[in-house]
Design an enzyme around this catalytic site. Structure first.
Site, PDB file in Angstrom:
ATOM      1  N   GLU A 334     -11.680  34.657   3.525  1.00  0.00           N
ATOM      2  CA  GLU A 334     -11.128  35.038   4.827  1.00  0.00           C
ATOM      3  C   GLU A 334     -12.028  34.692   6.013  1.00  0.00           C
ATOM      4  O   GLU A 334     -12.145  35.473   6.955  1.00  0.00           O
ATOM      5  CB  GLU A 334     -10.793  36.540   4.825  1.00  0.00           C
ATOM      6  CG  GLU A 334      -9.755  36.887   3.780  1.00  0.00           C
ATOM      7  CD  GLU A 334      -9.359  38.354   3.786  1.00  0.00           C
ATOM      8  OE1 GLU A 334      -8.148  38.618   3.738  1.00  0.00           O
ATOM      9  OE2 GLU A 334     -10.255  39.233   3.832  1.00  0.00           O
TER      10      GLU A 334
HETATM   11  C1  ACM Z   1     -10.554  39.463  -0.756  1.00  0.00           C
HETATM   12  O1  ACM Z   1      -9.715  40.234  -1.226  1.00  0.00           O
HETATM   13  N1  ACM Z   1     -10.648  39.302   0.543  1.00  0.00           N
HETATM   14  C2  ACM Z   1     -11.431  38.691  -1.622  1.00  0.00           C
END
Ligand code: ACM
Length: 698
Positions: A334
């Protein structure tokens, strides 16, 4: 160690009292062996192979073990823990230390390798053989860790028989299907105190999970002490972090249980807390402050500056010395690239390197970090965003998005960890996590690709949990994940899994896990009453909504106190599966099941006024007032369905319309709790109205 000895002595004192009572009252009866017992398999995870044999061994105070071949600390402490737990389960006092007289032993623990690795290794031989006969039990293993796994199995074999307990005679040959059976705990968003960490490790050991993936850094907190860069924890953590000595103690505790500790330092995104004390690491001018809300933030390491890598080299070197495991997780998830695109210098760097996407720049970053780790003899693990054709093949990919990433990673030759079906915060049922195979049939992997899958990890993110609710979010469902990762692929009977999970859940409760106790405490506090039965009944029908739904409805932050009804109800509560089964049986003519359903529905109706009364004086409980109102109506719907079925009369159309409306309302994700019993009630209503209902979901 002194703590452990004190603990054992207290248990021994209690057992001594039990033993005294036993010797006065029961011994004359016990002197004759109890009648042979039917073996009840409650093993979790299921072993690779098990053969029942004739007879059983009564568990008596004369039970005593001998160690043969390996006498190391890990095995000796493991054997003492085994006896201690066996005493707790059976109330029988036994010798804590091994006998030197091998001929007198009732249990021989025979470990071929006399030496023990200081820390568990990724290719540890965890296999063992258990030969349990009426006179003598032999546990054989190549390593001390294999023997620890076998001791957990033996502990689970102990079963009641008449007035005592026995070990049934069985031959077990066992080894895990996957070498990497992990549990990820996010201690960044919410700090988890050490007692949570220790009891989580206890639970992991009980079900043979072997990798504690410790998510230590987040936008919301830098949770580990760095001596090289102390502003990381001092300015990045609101004071809640693990000291290096505490980390060493956790690693020692885990290692004693055959559990590896793999730390995660999330980068280049999810990294705000690093930049509060060291703003030059960031891609924006700053200043930065620790986040208290959740989501995806723009902060990211500046991947273009050498100083970033010099910093990471010094920090990761420090961590590489602290954590003995050969793997280190660098996150990589992310990272949205916004700060990178907004920074002219970084933009120019991308252009100069011919990068058209920020993903390419992230690969440049990950590859440089991977090289740093390589110099410290660490192999890199990262979330599936790090996957890119340019990434060196020795990075392990943890798949959290979709199977497509598993397939792509395997095609590119990466070793992988399967995680997305085991995200515990999505409130999947135990059956769902249990059935999710790390080598999905639909993925059509070649045998060589399938071999790249090292295993998987149950993941516990901490946006919406506190130290009080964490256990109930992890357990007992993580035991179902543990079985998927240890046991043969053919082990897919969900009814049998639930039968054993109920037993395992109580064993974990005995081991000190808080998944039953803490929610019940939460209910009492919610209603401010010790008369918790009506609320417990109500809560038994409910489960928390998926984390993403709560996020949309409530936007909880780090400052939210997680003390609502949703925090005191358990995902996939036992009543869901129990009612599904009762309804199935009742619809197949089982009168006892129908009668039990009636009692349950009547109990709901009878308890509902008390719950409504508590809510009048509890603002926090009032937030679930629609659910409180719907609950007895669901009881009535169930009862009336059973009446129509018993009378063999179709219900009138207006009754059906009213039930449909009730169920529609009750099925809305509102007030942060869902009724786990709706499928069972829907099934009854459908059957009463003459529809052929689909079978309930796993
Ligand atoms: C995640 O769930 N951001 C690895």
């Amino acid at each position: 160690m002194t703590g452990a000895i004190r603990f054992v002595s207290a248990a021994a004192r209690r057992s001594a009292v039990a033993g005294l009572v036993l010797s006065l009252a029961v011994v004359p009866l016990m002197a004759q062996s109890p009648a042979p017992t039917t073996f009840i398999n409650t093993l979790m995870p299921q072993p690779a192979s098990l053969t029942e044999e004739a007879g059983d061994m009564p568990i008596r105070t004369t039970f005593i073990y001998a160690l043969h071949g390996n006498n190391g600390n890990r095995l000796r402490q493991g054997a003492v823990r085994f006896i201690h737990h066996l005493e707790m389960y059976t109330g029988v006092q036994m010798a804590l230390t091994p006998t030197a007289n091998a001929a007198s032993a009732t249990l021989t623990i025979d470990v071929r390798s006399a030496a023990s690795d200081a820390f568990p290794t990724p290719d540890e031989d965890e296999s063992y053989t258990l030969d349990a006969g009426p006179q003598h039990i032999t546990l054989s293993a190549n390593t001390d860790i294999g023997a620890l796994r076998g001791l957990q199995t033996l502990l689970q074999l102990a079963q009641p028989a008449g007035s005592g307990f026995v070990f049934p005679a069985v031959h077990i040959q066992d080894a895990p299907r996957f070498p990497w059976r992990g549990l990820m705990l996010d201690c960044g968003r919410h700090f988890m105190p050490l007692n949570v960490i220790y009891r989580t490790l206890d639970g992991m050991a009980a079900v043979k999970l072997n990798v504690f993936h410790w998510h230590l850094t987040e936008d919301q907190g830098f949770r580990i002490e760095s001596r090289v860069f102390p502003r990381l924890q001092e300015m990045g953590s609101n004071g809640l972090y693990y000291t290096q000595q505490q980390v060493r103690d956790v690693i020692t505790y885990a290692s004693a249980r055959g559990i590896r500790v793999v730390p995660e330092f999330d980068m280049p995104g999810h990294s705000t807390s690093w930049m509060v004390g060291y703003p030059n690491l960031g891609s924006a001018p700053g200043p930065y402050s620790v986040q208290t809300s959740f989501g995806i933030f723009d902060s990211a390491f500046d991947p273009t500056r050498n100083s970033t890598y010099q910093f990471l080299d010094a920090f990761l070197g420090e961590m590489a010395r602290l954590f003995p495991d050969p793997y280190m997780h660098i996150g990589g998830d992310e990272s949205n690239g916004k700060e990178w695109r907004a920074n002219p210098h970084i933009h120019a760097f991308m252009k100069a390197h011919g990068y058209t996407t920020t993903a390419q720049l992230q690969t440049y970053f990950s590859t440089r970090v991977q090289k740093i780790l390589g110099r410290y003899h660490k192999r890199t693990v990262g979330w599936d965003e790090i996957l890119n054709p340019a990434l060196p093949k020795n990075a392990v990919i943890e798949v959290w998005h979709r199977d497509q990433f598993l397939i792509e990673g395997a095609k590119e030759g990466h070793r992988e960890l399967y995680a997305h079906p085991y995200y515990l915060d999505h409130m999947y049922t135990a059956a769902q996590v249990f059935l999710a195979d790390p080598v999905p049939a639909e993925a059509n992997l070649t045998p060589a690709q399938a071999k790249l899958i090292l295993g998987g990890e149950a993941c516990m993110w901490s946006e919406q949990i506190s130290p009080d609710s964490v256990d109930s979010r992890i357990w007992p469902r993580a035991a179902a994940v543990a079985e998927r990762l240890w046991s043969p692929a053919s082990d897919r009977d969900t009814n049998d899994m639930y039968r054993r999970l109920d037993v395992e859940s109580l064993r974990l409760d005995a081991d000190g896990l808080d998944h039953i106790a803490a929610p019940n405490r939460g209910l009492r506090q919610l209603a401010r009453t010790a008369d918790d039965e009506p609320l417990m009944l109500f809560a038994s029908t409910l489960q928390p909504v998926d984390t993403s739904i709560r996020y949309k409805q409530e936007h909880p932050t780090q400052l939210t106190s997680f003390d609502l009804l949703v925090d005191a109800v358990r995902p996939d509560p036992p009543l869901r599966q129990e009612m599904n089964q009762l309804v199935d049986r009742a619809l197949h003519g089982d009168a006892a099941a129908a009668s039990q359903l009636r009692s349950t529905f009547k109990a709901w109706i009878a308890a509902a006024p008390a719950v409504a009364r508590y809510a009048m004086y509890s603002p926090r409980l009032q937030q679930a007032s629609d659910r409180i109102g719907q609950w007895p109506k669901l009881g009535t719907a169930g009862l009336e369905s059973l009446d129509y079925l018993a009378q063999n009369t179709p219900p009138p159309a207006d009754w059906l319309a009213a039930q449909k409306q009730l169920l529609n309302q009750a099925a809305q994700h509102e007030e942060l709790v869902d009724f786990a019993v709706l499928p069972a009630i829907q099934h009854l209503i459908d059957a009463a109205s003459g529809d052929q209902p689909p079978h309930a979901q796993p």
